[in-house]
Design a protein around this motif. Sequence first.
Motif: not given
Length: 172
Positions: A2-4, A114-117, A121-124
């Motif tokens: 997600a960060k990449t 909202r999308m960022r959060v 959460i989905a990635v974690l």
Amino acid sequence: MAKTASTGWRFIRYYTRDPAYCRKGPPRLLLGVMAPILVASTLALIGSGIALAVTGPAPEFLVRVHVVSFLFWLATIAVHVFAYVRRVPQLIAEDWRRRTDRQKRGKPEPLGRRMRVAVNIAVLVLAAFAAVLLLPTAAPWEGWRGQAVTGPGVLAVAVCIVTAIAVLLMRR
């Protein structure tokens, strides 16, 4: 990943001259030069890690690729973290302050936040799920637990510490 993806998005938007992204200015020179090394070492680290989870510790070549990619990743991520560590508390405070101000005025939250959060959460959750699924592959690695840490790993940690101190001193 997600960060990449988010960093890649900012990279593309900046170099395609999107005004909102150009206002923040160009990336720092050192970080821009190190970015391809960080991305390549991250992909190599994850890829070799997955390969080792499948094959076990037997293929010496994969172990070496994993260790070398980790050393490059550790050095570049240390510089990256130390370059941004001072800004993170301020960015979080601004994000929450803007959220509180919007709530007081009765305005809705922007979709981007909202999308960022949600993505984080989905990635974690996916990472935790993958870790649980990979637990059975840990058995062949039990013999490695008692080995002493020596060699290039110790050197890499020392280089990271020296780099971190140098970055902090240069910023003053």
